[in-house]
Write an enzyme that holds these catalytic residues in place. Structure first.
Site, PDB file in Angstrom:
ATOM      1  CG  ASP A 212     -12.957 -63.491  26.146  1.00 59.69           C
ATOM      2  OD1 ASP A 212     -13.297 -62.978  27.209  1.00 59.69           O
ATOM      3  OD2 ASP A 212     -13.624 -64.373  25.570  1.00 59.69           O
TER       4      ASP A 212
ATOM      5  CD  GLU B 173     -19.749 -63.179  27.529  1.00 62.67           C
ATOM      6  OE1 GLU B 173     -19.294 -62.265  26.819  1.00 62.67           O
ATOM      7  OE2 GLU B 173     -19.541 -64.381  27.281  1.00 62.67           O
TER       8      GLU B 173
HETATM    9  C1  GLC Z   1     -16.829 -65.268  26.164  1.00 61.74           C
HETATM   10  C2  GLC Z   1     -16.353 -64.890  27.536  1.00 61.74           C
HETATM   11  C3  GLC Z   1     -15.356 -65.862  28.121  1.00 61.74           C
HETATM   12  C4  GLC Z   1     -15.601 -67.249  27.558  1.00 61.74           C
HETATM   13  C5  GLC Z   1     -15.334 -67.205  26.070  1.00 61.74           C
HETATM   14  C6  GLC Z   1     -15.659 -68.544  25.390  1.00 61.74           C
HETATM   15  O1  GLC Z   1     -17.065 -64.124  25.404  1.00 61.74           O
HETATM   16  O2  GLC Z   1     -15.855 -63.584  27.734  1.00 61.74           O
HETATM   17  O3  GLC Z   1     -15.501 -65.814  29.544  1.00 61.74           O
HETATM   18  O4  GLC Z   1     -14.739 -68.185  28.176  1.00 61.74           O
HETATM   19  O5  GLC Z   1     -16.065 -66.184  25.405  1.00 61.74           O
HETATM   20  O6  GLC Z   1     -17.026 -68.812  25.479  1.00 61.74           O
END
Ligand code: GLC
Length: 621
Positions: A315, A512
């Protein structure tokens, strides 16, 4: 902590691994096209031949995903042999968010790969989690919580297929979706990214989404790579367990292994069976250990036990969370089984440190080769390495971007996602021939609130965030007879004399950790709007936009009819299709609806199951 009533609630039994194949079979038959698990290892010969020609630097470059806005210089694409680039929620092209700007940017970066010795094309990734929602004018679908209420795998697959076409129109070949989290605490700001609190439903719809994105074959130029996320237990973290200032998705899931497998691991074997090419380990921890650096979870379970043949993508900046020393963190995560690093800005340092770790013998070359082989075989599987296939975007797809045909699919999804929670004296359906209908609420004419987070920006935003959609107010105007008068006041005043009132309320966009909430009450302005409408002594239909079940008791009491619309996306006519009776409401709750915050989280521990509305509830007419 062991779930005592999961058996009762979801009729799901704790699935020891020996029963998982049964689930796979049942899920396979559930999907429209049963298919054997997609095998990426069939491309090992081609991958190994290329691997044998690669330098250590070229290999390490393939393991790096930088961000378009994080590139210190565009030439870093070729200088560092980058294997992938992403655009996260706010990483827009310099030229803006138009379809052309996105396509031009992706093509320009892709063309740079041809300046390298081996000319290995980039994988470009975005969060097309409910349509290609970074791009203006895209078809924006209901978020997963609404799709969960449709209970319709074929519709989920169709939505993913449409999304794949719109993503491909920009030259992008990878979406960080589906999120197959099993959210268990509505206070989590990512609840809406999950299909359901029920792991079997999350599994079934996760399979459908993977099939829709990747279709029959990742080599299909209209398909995109799927990414099952966030592995594992992202939806089970304990509220408040994250480090100071971090969201619940970075918290700690405190469960024994059997419970973790039965609830949070359960959707992954089916997703792998459906051919998911990539999986994203979660920021969160399991019993205090970060998933991103967890060798048992990433290698022993996912790759050895479950036979995952694609590759793992970390991530966003998740690797550095594993250890205070970035170089040590890189060694831990790569040795644990992480194959590609989502390092938006620190990619040069990652490149240098990983090279040093290999030269120091901390990371064996065999681990690098395994990671690169996994990445290359996915690129071979999708035809990316075929010199006869076009490298750049197929701009013929632009003509169908946000098309009526695509929007009809989204409109159907909206219709089927609505859950009717109350309908006193058959307040619904409303008549299209009413003399007058009064419309109210902060979200009645607000496409941004209607779409929620991950729309044009990471957090989403209220207001006219993207063109091409239809707000509820616009949809009402399109639906009623020419003789029907439509009046509007955001605060609910002035409804006297109308035949009925429709008030659209709920949450404003978030994503988030910024969506984590310690309380789940309605805004005062929403309650005030309903109060004002009630003074007109006419039937009041409440439509709620929310990314989760929230505490609605007072509003529910005052409403004559109450519809949970979740975060429906751009196609507001899907709502009027139902409230004016062209279609019946068929949605069923994919999450339990709590009576009060004291019940949250409802699904854990020994507390009695006594919600406002049970999992699976939904009225019709
Ligand atoms: C974010 C998320 C993830 C996402 C990634 C790219 O923090 O946790 O779900 O795909 O970063 O944006």
């Amino acid at each position: 902590m062991r779930p005592t009533d999961i058996h009762r609630r979801h009729a799901a039994i704790l699935l020891p691994s020996l029963l998982l194949p049964l689930l796979l079979t049942s899920c396979q038959t559930a999907g429209p096209h049963s298919q054997a698990a997609l095998s990426f290892s069939v491309y090992d010969n081609q991958a190994n031949q290329l691997l044998a020609r690669m330098t250590l630097e070229e290999k390490i470059g393939q393991m790096i995903q930088a961000e378009n806005t994080g590139l210190e210089d565009p030439s870093d694409v070729e200088t560092y042999f980058l294997g992938s680039i992403l655009s996260s929620g706010d990483a827009d092209p310099e030229a803006g968010n138009s379809l052309k700007a996105w396509t031009d940017m992706v093509d320009a970066l892709q063309q740079r790969t041809q300046l390298t010795r081996l000319k290995i094309p980039l994988l470009y990734g975005v969060d097309a989690v409910h349509g290609h929602s970074n791009v203006l004018g895209a078809t924006v679908f209901p978020h997963n919580i609404g799709m969960g209420c449709t209970r319709d795998p074929e519709l989920v697959e169709q939505a993913a297929r449409v999304t794949a076409r719109e993503v491909r129109a920009t030259g992008i070949q990878w979406t960080f979706a589906p999120c197959i989290a099993v959210p268990r605490d509505e206070r989590w700001g990512r609840t809406y990214e999950g299909f359901s609190e029920n792991p079997k439903l999350a599994a079934e719809l996760g399979i459908a989404a993977v099939r829709g994105y990747q279709q029959d074959n990742p080599a299909n130029p209209l398909s995109v790579l799927a990414c099952a996320k966030h592995y594992v237990g992202d939806g089970g973290t304990v509220f408040g367990s994250a480090q100071e200032g971090r969201g619940m998705d970075q918290g700690d899931t405190r469960l024994d292994e059997e419970t973790l497998r039965a609830i949070h691991l359960l959707p992954y074997p089916p997703a792998i069976e459906a051919g998911a090419a990539t999986i994203m380990p979660s920021y969160s921890s399991w019993n205090g250990l970060k998933c991103s650096g967890h060798k048992y979870l990433l290698t022993t379970v996912l790759k050895d036990e479950l036979g995952f043949e694609g590759f793992l993508i970390s991530d966003y900046n998740a690797i550095k969370q594993v250890h205070p020393n970035f170089k040590v963190a890189i060694g831990i995560c790569v040795n644990a089984g992480m194959d590609m690093a989502m390092e938006p800005t620190r990619y040069r340092l990652f490149f240098q440190y990983l090279k040093e770790l290999v030269e120091e013998g901390v990371v064996p070359v065999s681990r690098i080769d395994d990671a690169v082989r996994r990445i290359l075989r996915v690129k071979f599987a999708m035809g990316l390495m075929d010199p006869d296939r076009p490298l750049l975007a197929d701009r013929r797809l632009h003509k169908n971007f946000g098309s009526e045909a695509h929007r009809r699919v989204a409109r159907k999804a909206v219709r089927k996602s609505l859950v009717l929670l109350k309908n006193e004296a058959n307040a619904l359906p409303l008549s299209k021939n009413a003399a007058r209908i009064h419309v109210s609420g902060k979200s009645a004419d607000n496409i941004g609130n209607q779409c929620g987070g991950w729309t044009i920006t990471w957090q989403g935003q209220s207001g006219p965030v993207t063109p091409g959609g239809t707000t509820v107010l616009e949809a009402i105007r399109k639906t009623v007879s020419p003789k029907t008068k439509i009046t509007f006041s955001e605060n609910g005043t002035g409804a006297e004399g109308a035949d009925a009132a429709i008030v659209v309320i709920g949450e404003r966009p978030y994503a988030e950790g910024l969506g984590d909430r310690a309380e789940l009450n309605l805004d005062k302005e929403d309650l005030q709007a309903i109060d004002n409408l009630k003074k007109a002594r006419i039937p009041v239909v409440v439509i709620l936009f929310s990314g989760r079940p929230i505490i609605i008791n007072e509003a529910l009491e005052q409403a004559d009819a109450f519809v949970a619309a979740w975060l429906p996306g751009t196609e507001g006519q899907g709502i009027t299709d139902v409230i004016f009776g062209d279609y019946k409401p068929i949605g069923k709750l994919s999450f339990t609806w709590p009576k009060s915050l004291s019940q949250v989280p409802l699904n854990i521990g020994d507390q009695p199951y006594d919600p406002l509305f049970e999992y699976g509830f939904g009225l019709s007419y």
